[in-house]
Structures are given as structure tokens and as C-alpha cells.
Design a protein around this motif. Structure first.
Motif, PDB file in Angstrom:
ATOM      1  N   LEU A  74       0.825  -1.203   0.000  1.00 39.38           N
ATOM      2  CA  LEU A  74       0.000   0.000   0.000  1.00 39.38           C
ATOM      3  C   LEU A  74       0.862   1.257   0.000  1.00 39.38           C
ATOM      4  O   LEU A  74       1.911   1.314   0.640  1.00 39.38           O
ATOM      5  N   LEU A  75       0.382   2.251  -0.730  1.00 41.80           N
ATOM      6  CA  LEU A  75       1.008   3.570  -0.746  1.00 41.80           C
ATOM      7  C   LEU A  75      -0.061   4.591  -0.349  1.00 41.80           C
ATOM      8  O   LEU A  75      -0.784   5.107  -1.206  1.00 41.80           O
ATOM      9  N   PRO A  76      -0.203   4.875   0.944  1.00 39.41           N
ATOM     10  CA  PRO A  76      -1.164   5.913   1.351  1.00 39.41           C
ATOM     11  C   PRO A  76      -0.754   7.253   0.763  1.00 39.41           C
ATOM     12  O   PRO A  76       0.436   7.500   0.515  1.00 39.41           O
ATOM     13  N   ASN A  77      -1.737   8.122   0.515  1.00 38.92           N
ATOM     14  CA  ASN A  77      -1.394   9.455   0.025  1.00 38.92           C
ATOM     15  C   ASN A  77      -2.141  10.528   0.795  1.00 38.92           C
ATOM     16  O   ASN A  77      -3.052  10.235   1.578  1.00 38.92           O
ATOM     17  N   THR A  78      -1.717  11.745   0.576  1.00 41.03           N
ATOM     18  CA  THR A  78      -2.312  12.877   1.289  1.00 41.03           C
ATOM     19  C   THR A  78      -3.203  13.695   0.364  1.00 41.03           C
ATOM     20  O   THR A  78      -3.267  14.921   0.480  1.00 41.03           O
ATOM     21  N   ALA A  79      -3.877  13.029  -0.560  1.00 40.80           N
ATOM     22  CA  ALA A  79      -4.763  13.712  -1.503  1.00 40.80           C
ATOM     23  C   ALA A  79      -5.789  14.560  -0.767  1.00 40.80           C
ATOM     24  O   ALA A  79      -6.349  14.147   0.245  1.00 40.80           O
ATOM     25  N   ILE A 103       4.662   7.018   1.928  1.00 42.63           N
ATOM     26  CA  ILE A 103       3.623   8.038   1.756  1.00 42.63           C
ATOM     27  C   ILE A 103       3.817   8.746   0.414  1.00 42.63           C
ATOM     28  O   ILE A 103       4.935   9.114   0.044  1.00 42.63           O
ATOM     29  N   LYS A 104       2.735   8.859  -0.329  1.00 42.74           N
ATOM     30  CA  LYS A 104       2.728   9.709  -1.518  1.00 42.74           C
ATOM     31  C   LYS A 104       2.266  11.080  -1.045  1.00 42.74           C
ATOM     32  O   LYS A 104       1.123  11.249  -0.619  1.00 42.74           O
ATOM     33  N   LEU A 105       3.164  12.038  -1.129  1.00 38.54           N
ATOM     34  CA  LEU A 105       2.894  13.366  -0.594  1.00 38.54           C
ATOM     35  C   LEU A 105       2.253  14.251  -1.647  1.00 38.54           C
ATOM     36  O   LEU A 105       2.874  14.567  -2.667  1.00 38.54           O
ATOM     37  N   LYS A 134       9.155   7.347   4.017  1.00 41.02           N
ATOM     38  CA  LYS A 134       9.690   7.189   2.670  1.00 41.02           C
ATOM     39  C   LYS A 134       8.756   7.978   1.757  1.00 41.02           C
ATOM     40  O   LYS A 134       7.676   7.509   1.394  1.00 41.02           O
ATOM     41  N   VAL A 135       9.178   9.175   1.409  1.00 41.20           N
ATOM     42  CA  VAL A 135       8.302  10.146   0.764  1.00 41.20           C
ATOM     43  C   VAL A 135       8.413  10.082  -0.755  1.00 41.20           C
ATOM     44  O   VAL A 135       9.509  10.179  -1.309  1.00 41.20           O
ATOM     45  N   LEU A 136       7.266   9.941  -1.417  1.00 43.18           N
ATOM     46  CA  LEU A 136       7.181  10.047  -2.869  1.00 43.18           C
ATOM     47  C   LEU A 136       6.358  11.294  -3.168  1.00 43.18           C
ATOM     48  O   LEU A 136       5.128  11.269  -3.093  1.00 43.18           O
ATOM     49  N   PRO A 137       7.006  12.414  -3.487  1.00 41.73           N
ATOM     50  CA  PRO A 137       6.286  13.671  -3.652  1.00 41.73           C
ATOM     51  C   PRO A 137       5.694  13.836  -5.050  1.00 41.73           C
ATOM     52  O   PRO A 137       6.382  13.656  -6.058  1.00 41.73           O
ATOM     53  N   ARG A 148      15.210  20.616  -5.084  1.00 43.04           N
ATOM     54  CA  ARG A 148      14.956  21.014  -3.695  1.00 43.04           C
ATOM     55  C   ARG A 148      14.310  19.866  -2.915  1.00 43.04           C
ATOM     56  O   ARG A 148      14.600  19.677  -1.725  1.00 43.04           O
ATOM     57  N   LEU A 149      13.454  19.114  -3.560  1.00 41.51           N
ATOM     58  CA  LEU A 149      12.839  17.958  -2.892  1.00 41.51           C
ATOM     59  C   LEU A 149      13.884  16.885  -2.594  1.00 41.51           C
ATOM     60  O   LEU A 149      13.849  16.245  -1.541  1.00 41.51           O
ATOM     61  N   LEU A 150      14.816  16.703  -3.496  1.00 40.35           N
ATOM     62  CA  LEU A 150      15.904  15.756  -3.244  1.00 40.35           C
ATOM     63  C   LEU A 150      16.781  16.257  -2.096  1.00 40.35           C
ATOM     64  O   LEU A 150      17.203  15.470  -1.236  1.00 40.35           O
ATOM     65  N   ASP A 151      17.037  17.559  -2.065  1.00 43.08           N
ATOM     66  CA  ASP A 151      17.812  18.145  -0.964  1.00 43.08           C
ATOM     67  C   ASP A 151      17.103  17.940   0.383  1.00 43.08           C
ATOM     68  O   ASP A 151      17.750  17.823   1.420  1.00 43.08           O
ATOM     69  N   ALA A 152      15.766  17.908   0.335  1.00 45.79           N
ATOM     70  CA  ALA A 152      14.976  17.723   1.557  1.00 45.79           C
ATOM     71  C   ALA A 152      15.016  16.279   2.050  1.00 45.79           C
ATOM     72  O   ALA A 152      14.533  15.991   3.150  1.00 45.79           O
ATOM     73  N   GLY A 153      15.571  15.380   1.221  1.00 52.40           N
ATOM     74  CA  GLY A 153      15.701  13.992   1.652  1.00 52.40           C
ATOM     75  C   GLY A 153      14.894  12.990   0.858  1.00 52.40           C
ATOM     76  O   GLY A 153      14.975  11.783   1.116  1.00 52.40           O
ATOM     77  N   CYS A 154      14.104  13.458  -0.110  1.00 52.64           N
ATOM     78  CA  CYS A 154      13.352  12.523  -0.954  1.00 52.64           C
ATOM     79  C   CYS A 154      14.328  11.750  -1.843  1.00 52.64           C
ATOM     80  O   CYS A 154      15.302  12.311  -2.335  1.00 52.64           O
ATOM     81  N   GLU A 155      14.060  10.479  -2.060  1.00 54.93           N
ATOM     82  CA  GLU A 155      14.928   9.655  -2.902  1.00 54.93           C
ATOM     83  C   GLU A 155      14.282   9.324  -4.242  1.00 54.93           C
ATOM     84  O   GLU A 155      14.853   8.588  -5.049  1.00 54.93           O
TER      85      GLU A 155
END
Length: 271
Positions: A74-79, A103-105, A134-137, A148-155
């Protein structure tokens, strides 16, 4: 998976997945239709919009049990979240309910285009990464925002192809291809706006790592058949990318060699 498939598996945050298709679970005609579509697509993950399910009363009886029964990660999201606070709180709720750090942000900045809020997205991503997610933006194709998202720690990043639910396909091919070229080692999953399997095949041919689909499948006349078609399109596009497509040319080049042709064709004369 075979050894070849394992070697080419989608890898996010060090975890491998059985498919490069991610499938949304909203707006299907019925739970059976959703179930059949999951069977047809065989996705690597399925997304669930916790906030919308709870707040809009769309949580049909048996929905979560169906997802558990399929056994797909599962990939919950913040829709539906419109502020950093909402997104962060929803992510924490999802982690408690689904017992996952994935989380899908999504953080929407415009109600009409549903375009992500780039400033808030970076802030929310940084907070969630710090909290162990584990953020997927979900973002646009903007290269600077992606960095900038990668700098924030997103992979990994999930850039849109077009606004959510439009089915237009890629509206800014240049931007997406630049993003792919400038971030060659970052997993990129095209999320939103794809309408038909050829759209998915196209971005996979460009070297993208996967696609996330929802409306294109759930609103098709036959969702399960469309889910299977998209899975085939993604596979075809990936194989084409790995095969190394020929270079595009501005003029015609005969595929038949000149050697052995009748002399009147070689010198331009007529028979």
C-alpha cells in the motif's frame, strides 16, 4: 520474478517492486471492478487516499479488506490536503492505520489545476523525511523544485504528465525529458494526466521508471481491460528504452543496402 526481471526491477528507497505500474483505487464503478483491475495490472503498489476516504464518506464496506486480500503493498497518500499541517497530520494517521512508512505526498496549491504547492511541498517533505517516512512527492516537471525535494531527503520524485484526471498525456515533453536527463540516477514516476497506454509507453521509452494511474483506468468503459492494456504499454516502453531506440533523423535513409541493386537505380537512370 525471473533473474532478468529482478535485475531490472523498480527500486525505491532500496526496496524492489514486482511492477513499474502503480495503481490508484479511487472512483471505480464497484469494488469488484477495482479488484479485477488490480488483478489485471498486477501493480507494484496501490495507493489509497486516507483523507478523502474518511472525510467524504466514500469508504465502501470491504474496501480496506479488499486491499489486504490482494496483498499488494500500500502507498497511502495525502490527496485533498491544502496545507503543510494537513499533509503531515494525514501522513502520520496513515502510518498508524496502515503500518507503513511509505507516503505519496500531495499538497495542492491551486483548486482549478490541482497543481502542487511547491513551497509547501518542500517543507512538508523535509518534515516527513525527518519523521522517518519514505516520501514520494507529487510535483510538476520543474527541475529546480525537483532538486529542492531531493535536498529535503526525498529519494524519488513523482512529476505530473498533465493535471490530475485530464487524460491529456504529457503536455510539456521538453520539461519532462530535461528532468529525466538532468536527474539520471533518481527514480522518476510519472503521476497524473496520462489517458491511454501509448502515453505510458512514451514516457517509459524516455527512461522514466514507472507510472501511477487512476482516472485513466477507473473511468474507462472496461477498467480491468484498460488496466491490462496499461501494464502492457509500460512493459513495452521499458523494453524499448532498454533496447536503445534508433536516433531520429531529418531525412529518409533507405533500409535496403545499395550493393546489389540494379545499376539503373544506382546511377539514377531509368529502365
Amino acid at each position: 520474478m525471473t533473474s532478468h526481471e529482478s535485475a531490472d526491477a523498480l527500486t525505491l528507497y532500496g526496496q524492489t517492486f514486482a511492477s513499474r505500474v502503480l495503481l490508484g483505487t479511487s472512483r471505480y464503478p464497484s469494488l469488484q471492478s477495482l479488484s479485477d483491475s488490480i488483478d489485471a495490472a498486477r501493480p507494484g503498489m496501490v495507493t489509497v487516499a486516507l483523507r478523502r476516504q474518511m472525510n467524504e464518506g466514500n469508504a465502501e464496506a470491504g474496501f480496506f479488506e479488499l486491499l489486504k486480500r490482494h496483498g499488494v503493498p500500500l502507498l497511502p497518500n495525502t490527496a485533498g490536503c491544502l496545507s503543510v499541517g494537513e499533509a503531515v497530520t494525514t501522513a502520520h494517521m496513515a502510518r498508524e492505520i496502515f503500518e507503513t512508512e511509505w507516503i505519496k505526498l500531495e499538497l495542492i496549491g491551486d483548486d482549478y489545476t490541482l497543481q502542487p504547492d511547491p513551497v509547501g511541498l518542500i517543507e512538508a517533505a523535509a518534515r516527513l523525511v525527518k519523521d522517518g517516512f519514505k516520501v514520494l512527492p507529487y510535483c510538476t516537471e520543474d527541475l529546480v523544485i525537483g532538486r529542492r525535494l531531493l535536498d529535503a531527503g526525498c529519494e524519488a520524485l513523482m512529476p505530473w504528465g498533465a493535471p490530475i484526471g485530464t487524460g491529456k498525456g504529457v503536455i510539456n515533453p521538453y520539461g519532462l525529458r530535461v528532468l529525466r536527463e538532468r536527474l539520471p540516477d533518481v527514480p522518476l514516476i510519472v503521476d497524473a494526466g496520462l489517458g491511454v497506454p501509448s502515453h505510458a509507453a512514451q514516457v517509459m521509452e524516455w527512461g522514466f521508471d514507472g507510472v501511477l494511474l487512476n482516472t485513466a483506468v477507473s473511468q474507462a468503459t472496461h477498467p480491468d481491460a484498460m488496466a491490462r492494456a496499461f501494464a502492457l504499454g509500460v512493459e513495452a516502453g521499458r523494453q524499448a528504452y532498454l533496447a536503445g531506440p534508433m536516433a531520429e533523423r531529418e531525412s529518409a535513409h533507405a533500409s535496403t543496402p545499395v550493393v546489389g541493386m540494379p545499376f539503373w537505380h544506382q546511377d539514377g537512370g531509368a529502365a
